[in-house]
Write a protein that holds these residues in place. Sequence first.
Motif, PDB file in Angstrom:
ATOM      1  N   VAL A  43       6.361 -51.079  12.289  1.00 40.24           N
ATOM      2  CA  VAL A  43       5.594 -51.181  11.053  1.00 40.24           C
ATOM      3  C   VAL A  43       4.457 -50.178  11.005  1.00 40.24           C
ATOM      4  N   GLU A  44       3.760 -49.992  12.117  1.00 39.22           N
ATOM      5  CA  GLU A  44       2.552 -49.157  12.104  1.00 39.22           C
ATOM      6  C   GLU A  44       2.786 -47.735  11.588  1.00 39.22           C
ATOM      7  N   PRO A  45       3.851 -47.058  11.975  1.00 34.86           N
ATOM      8  CA  PRO A  45       4.052 -45.693  11.455  1.00 34.86           C
ATOM      9  C   PRO A  45       4.240 -45.629   9.941  1.00 34.86           C
ATOM     10  N   LEU A  46       4.567 -46.746   9.321  1.00 33.23           N
ATOM     11  CA  LEU A  46       4.805 -46.759   7.884  1.00 33.23           C
ATOM     12  C   LEU A  46       3.535 -46.998   7.084  1.00 33.23           C
ATOM     13  N   LEU A  47       2.452 -47.360   7.751  1.00 32.80           N
ATOM     14  CA  LEU A  47       1.230 -47.716   7.033  1.00 32.80           C
ATOM     15  C   LEU A  47       0.538 -46.484   6.484  1.00 32.80           C
ATOM     16  N   GLY A  48       0.022 -46.646   5.273  1.00 33.72           N
ATOM     17  CA  GLY A  48      -0.776 -45.595   4.686  1.00 33.72           C
ATOM     18  C   GLY A  48      -2.164 -46.102   4.371  1.00 33.72           C
ATOM     19  N   ALA A  49      -2.907 -45.338   3.624  1.00 35.85           N
ATOM     20  CA  ALA A  49      -4.260 -45.749   3.242  1.00 35.85           C
ATOM     21  C   ALA A  49      -4.187 -47.030   2.424  1.00 35.85           C
ATOM     22  N   GLY A  50      -5.122 -47.935   2.692  1.00 35.26           N
ATOM     23  CA  GLY A  50      -5.189 -49.178   1.931  1.00 35.26           C
ATOM     24  C   GLY A  50      -4.317 -50.293   2.479  1.00 35.26           C
ATOM     25  N   VAL A  51      -3.645 -50.087   3.621  1.00 40.25           N
ATOM     26  CA  VAL A  51      -2.800 -51.117   4.236  1.00 40.25           C
ATOM     27  C   VAL A  51      -3.175 -51.241   5.704  1.00 40.25           C
ATOM     28  N   ASP A  52      -3.311 -52.495   6.162  1.00 45.21           N
ATOM     29  CA  ASP A  52      -3.640 -52.753   7.562  1.00 45.21           C
ATOM     30  C   ASP A  52      -2.691 -53.800   8.145  1.00 45.21           C
ATOM     31  N   ILE A  53      -2.598 -53.762   9.469  1.00 44.10           N
ATOM     32  CA  ILE A  53      -1.962 -54.876  10.171  1.00 44.10           C
ATOM     33  C   ILE A  53      -2.957 -56.029  10.187  1.00 44.10           C
ATOM     34  N   ALA A  54      -2.582 -57.164   9.595  1.00 41.11           N
ATOM     35  CA  ALA A  54      -3.488 -58.312   9.563  1.00 41.11           C
ATOM     36  C   ALA A  54      -3.247 -59.248  10.736  1.00 41.11           C
ATOM     37  N   ALA A  55      -2.007 -59.338  11.182  1.00 45.58           N
ATOM     38  CA  ALA A  55      -1.696 -60.240  12.295  1.00 45.58           C
ATOM     39  C   ALA A  55      -0.409 -59.804  12.958  1.00 45.58           C
ATOM     40  N   VAL A  56      -0.380 -59.957  14.267  1.00 49.80           N
ATOM     41  CA  VAL A  56       0.845 -59.778  15.049  1.00 49.80           C
ATOM     42  C   VAL A  56       1.164 -61.147  15.628  1.00 49.80           C
ATOM     43  N   ASN A  57       2.106 -61.838  15.007  1.00 50.87           N
ATOM     44  CA  ASN A  57       2.385 -63.225  15.391  1.00 50.87           C
ATOM     45  C   ASN A  57       3.449 -63.354  16.463  1.00 50.87           C
ATOM     46  N   ALA A  58       4.328 -62.338  16.558  1.00 50.83           N
ATOM     47  CA  ALA A  58       5.374 -62.348  17.576  1.00 50.83           C
ATOM     48  C   ALA A  58       5.885 -60.931  17.712  1.00 50.83           C
ATOM     49  N   SER A  59       6.798 -60.740  18.656  1.00 53.92           N
ATOM     50  CA  SER A  59       7.307 -59.384  18.863  1.00 53.92           C
ATOM     51  C   SER A  59       8.057 -58.863  17.657  1.00 53.92           C
ATOM     52  N   ASP A  60       8.540 -59.776  16.810  1.00 52.83           N
ATOM     53  CA  ASP A  60       9.272 -59.360  15.611  1.00 52.83           C
ATOM     54  C   ASP A  60       8.687 -59.995  14.355  1.00 52.83           C
ATOM     55  N   SER A  61       7.384 -60.255  14.377  1.00 52.47           N
ATOM     56  CA  SER A  61       6.744 -60.882  13.225  1.00 52.47           C
ATOM     57  C   SER A  61       5.339 -60.329  13.046  1.00 52.47           C
ATOM     58  N   VAL A  62       5.159 -59.603  11.949  1.00 48.40           N
ATOM     59  CA  VAL A  62       3.886 -58.938  11.643  1.00 48.40           C
ATOM     60  C   VAL A  62       3.488 -59.270  10.222  1.00 48.40           C
ATOM     61  N   VAL A  63       2.181 -59.381   9.977  1.00 52.69           N
ATOM     62  CA  VAL A  63       1.669 -59.558   8.627  1.00 52.69           C
ATOM     63  C   VAL A  63       0.875 -58.312   8.266  1.00 52.69           C
ATOM     64  N   ILE A  64       1.205 -57.722   7.104  1.00 47.92           N
ATOM     65  CA  ILE A  64       0.423 -56.578   6.625  1.00 47.92           C
ATOM     66  C   ILE A  64      -0.423 -57.031   5.450  1.00 47.92           C
ATOM     67  N   SER A  65      -1.558 -56.343   5.242  1.00 51.30           N
ATOM     68  CA  SER A  65      -2.537 -56.785   4.256  1.00 51.30           C
ATOM     69  C   SER A  65      -3.222 -55.570   3.637  1.00 51.30           C
ATOM     70  N   GLY A  66      -3.522 -55.665   2.341  1.00 55.61           N
ATOM     71  CA  GLY A  66      -4.246 -54.567   1.717  1.00 55.61           C
ATOM     72  C   GLY A  66      -4.036 -54.513   0.217  1.00 55.61           C
ATOM     73  N   GLU A  67      -4.240 -53.311  -0.314  1.00 55.02           N
ATOM     74  CA  GLU A  67      -4.097 -53.121  -1.754  1.00 55.02           C
ATOM     75  C   GLU A  67      -2.640 -53.314  -2.164  1.00 55.02           C
ATOM     76  N   GLU A  68      -2.442 -53.907  -3.326  1.00 51.78           N
ATOM     77  CA  GLU A  68      -1.105 -54.323  -3.719  1.00 51.78           C
ATOM     78  C   GLU A  68      -0.137 -53.150  -3.802  1.00 51.78           C
ATOM     79  N   GLU A  69      -0.553 -52.057  -4.406  1.00 54.32           N
ATOM     80  CA  GLU A  69       0.359 -50.933  -4.584  1.00 54.32           C
ATOM     81  C   GLU A  69       0.723 -50.307  -3.250  1.00 54.32           C
ATOM     82  N   ALA A  70      -0.286 -50.146  -2.381  1.00 52.94           N
ATOM     83  CA  ALA A  70      -0.033 -49.522  -1.082  1.00 52.94           C
ATOM     84  C   ALA A  70       0.855 -50.419  -0.215  1.00 52.94           C
ATOM     85  N   VAL A  71       0.605 -51.718  -0.275  1.00 58.51           N
ATOM     86  CA  VAL A  71       1.439 -52.650   0.499  1.00 58.51           C
ATOM     87  C   VAL A  71       2.860 -52.614  -0.028  1.00 58.51           C
TER      88      VAL A  71
END
Length: 1013
Positions: A640-668
């Motif tokens: 997921v991390e290489p796909l992130l751009g401005a306005g998007v962050d990793i909000a939580a890493v819940n498991a090895s295959d479960s991530v939550v991303i958070s940020g501006e609606e368009e960028a997300v």
Amino acid sequence: MPSTAVAIIGLACRFPGAASPDEYWRLVRDGRETTQSIDIKTEFDANFFALSPREAAAMDPRQRLALELAWELFEDAFLLPETVRGEQVAVHLGAMNDDYALLTLRDASRNLDHHSFAGTSRSMIANRISYAFGLCGPSMTVDSGQSSSLIAVHLACESLRSHAAPLAIAGGIHLNLADETAMMETEFGATSPSGHTYAFDGRADGYVRSEGGGLVLLKPLRAAIEDGDRVHAVIRGSAIGNAGSSSSGLTVPSVSGQHDVIRQALSNAGLDRGQVDYVEAHGTGTEVGDPIEAHALGEVFAGRRGDPVAIGSVKTNIGHTGAAAGIAGLIKTVLAVENAAIPPSLNHDSAEIDLGALGLRVNTTLTSWPVVDHPRRAGVSAFGMGGTNAHVILEQAGGGDEVGCGRGGGDRGSVAWVVSGRSGQALVNQAARLGEWVGQRPELGVADVGWSLVSTRSVFEHRAVVVGGDRGQLVDGLAEVAAGRPGAGVVVGRAGAVGKTVFVFPGQGSQWLGMGRELYGRFSVFAGVFDEVVAELDRYLRVPLREVMWGGDAALLQSTEFAQPALFAVEVALAGLLREWGVVADFVVGHSVGEIVAAQVAGVLSLGDAARVVAARGRLMAGLPVGGVMVAVAAGVDEVEPLLGAGVDIAAVNASDSVVISGEEEAVGVVVDGLVGRGRRVHRLAVSHAFHSGLMEPMLEEFSRVVADVSVGSARIGLVSNVTGQLAGSGYGDGSYWVEHVRKPVRFADGVAAVESLGAQVFIEVGPAAGLTVSGAVLVKDRPEVDCVLAAVGQLFTQGVEVNWESVLGGGRRVELPTYGFARQRFWLGDSGSDIPDRPRVTAPEQLQQLAPPERHRTLVELVRLHAAVVLGHPSGHDIDPELRFQDLGFDSLTGVELRNRLKLHPDLARLPLSRTLIFDYPTPSALAEHLGELLSHNDSGESPDDKIWSLLRTIPVDELRRTGLLDKLLVLAGQPEESPQDPAVSDDVIDSLSPDALITLALNTKDENEAL
């Protein structure tokens, strides 16, 4: 009541047609006659008593029955057997004949092994109980013929009166196993050809051979009353004696001998003949014995005021149970006194003697106990063939009609029924027996049943918890357990060596309107903590939190301003409730706002400071501009991390295959489209803001000011940081930490991995279910809250977590429950118990050396299990639980050596130093397998350990051996008491005289000295 009075606080029996006191009472009450053989003579639950199949087969069935009856006796007395282990509890047991020894010796070449001597010794019947239950008082088997069991009761009472023991087991067991004994009794001429017992009847033609066993649990009456025991009846007095020399012959009863012992019992009880209402006679139905007994009773009771004394004999129901005859009569009479009814004595039409003139009458119909001006009283007689007689005076217990104690359970809504067994089959049996029992007794309150299950029954590793709000639900749940198909409201598991427990506190998004309200109304501890938390939170909220949580405005609760305080209040209260129930966390992990709960529960934050942090956090986040999104992604952070751009962050890493991303609606949205294109599942979360993203930054300055003066304490338990994903260290929890916590991603997966590395195995979401763990949650939306929390602690309990069920259920009345559902199997002489060849091979020679360590360990475990099965007599290695202690599997020192010798038959193990105490040094098959693996790893060089010791000894100077004490030990092993004078090293002849086993023993016994050298 004399100070020497003894309370009968427990009953257990097995007689023809009756497997329990309840069934026995119904048999005699209903006037039924049966002398059928007891069908459990060949069957026994050896696993329950940690006995091997080999030992069980070698044991006299009287020993086996004694063990089962003793367990049932404690259960009937509402007494946990483990609480008397190591106590001075006396055991007096009547028994005669040795049929099983006779059967063993019929084919000694096939039947004898080292268990046989103890297994067939009559003295061991009582001792077996003392050993199995860890009872340290006087323990003896009594043989006075047919009076044995009642003599045993008298002796047990004397043990209590002399303060030799504060508690005593007494009774007797008699089983008919050998045809030779029957032949002798028939030749003696006293057995009935008609097959019926005609006690005190003109048709008397002898006794009917029968069998059975019964036990009573005895305690000084004063102590029983002080301890709140249920008292079945009271032994007010007793006496024993012998008729002495008689011109009629050794085996002929004596009038004087019988009436003397009855008079003495009355005197010891402080009573006269007019104060006894009923006599349970010996009443064998013999032409000689019954008239003598009738005249002896007449000499005591004839001429007394009032109606004739009612007499009867239980032998008319079940025949003559030999050494158990006295206890059969005693238990019948105890039940009659308890139920205020005198059962009929059967097969009585007319007597050749005038019973009326003797002040007697045979009670031939079920009769209400006579209305008298004293407590119900009865005498019980038992007479031995050699003239040793016994008589016991029973009396109604004062206020003894009430079984329950404590407040009634009432209608409390949902309850939990906890059942357990030492094996999976026993658990099934327990559930089936309890379901049938409750189904037949509609008067039993479900709360009282639940209370009795946790307060009067021992807990074993195979466990089930059934949760329900009414009788139907609970009984249906038991049926599911019995059928092996657990459903809703049923939790089944096997408790093992459980690892550490983790409380996981969920974050925002898991809340719902009304959460906690049912718990608040049911559990006072939850309500108390909740009130305290809400009082602190309300200082900072614009609307009282309780109104928001339990009002009608769902939108208001979903607002971050109130959602976070609401979750905090419920989760802190739940943690308090679990703590009250004995469920304690080793670690606490929070998710986002849940970490503030964790910090408070761990003691880092005071309740006041934690409430201030939560309230400010929610209020300031809610004040941010709306917008921003959070999306859960089924992908790893590295993808997921290489796909992130401005306005998007990793909000939580819940498991090895479960991530939550958070940020501006368009960028997300751009990132989500890319992930969907790769086939990844995504789910948009129902939140008002993009938490743990750059959109939180406008609140940080104000939040920092509000929490700047937060005080930090030391964590009482392990506490995991979302920021680092590791255990909290120094500096954790101050104001700056909570500011950073708002912005940084939640490293939940790292936190879970951290506690798992420290031994955590049990995870439970302490709050509304958020899907953070696979173990489940305390609360689940749209399910009754009480059911949820009871099922949650039930889940923990079945895994092996300690739960104080008495605190969970909150009290009730003790009620009768069915006794343990033994999982019996057949054990008898000549049964092989094993189809395993004498020398099984698991791997080819030398193969163990070549295996990788994990595969080697698995193979060694199977090897140990297989050989253990052969030694113990199991049909398969699968019958050996690798995690159970050898002693619990039924091993003793001799079979332990046998296992060791069998293991050394394997070529790869033959030269390993395996001590004769192997099963005690490495107490489980798994531990032994691990030890064998370590020895093999150290032996890869090809030189055996004894070769190494041999070589070492040749090089050590005598002075060094003398200084360390090894020389003396060597000389003793070599059989040379005198020290060799000035040898520069141990001489070859000394070394050569030592066997490899002796060298290995020396090495094992002198480990420290060897290491020093």
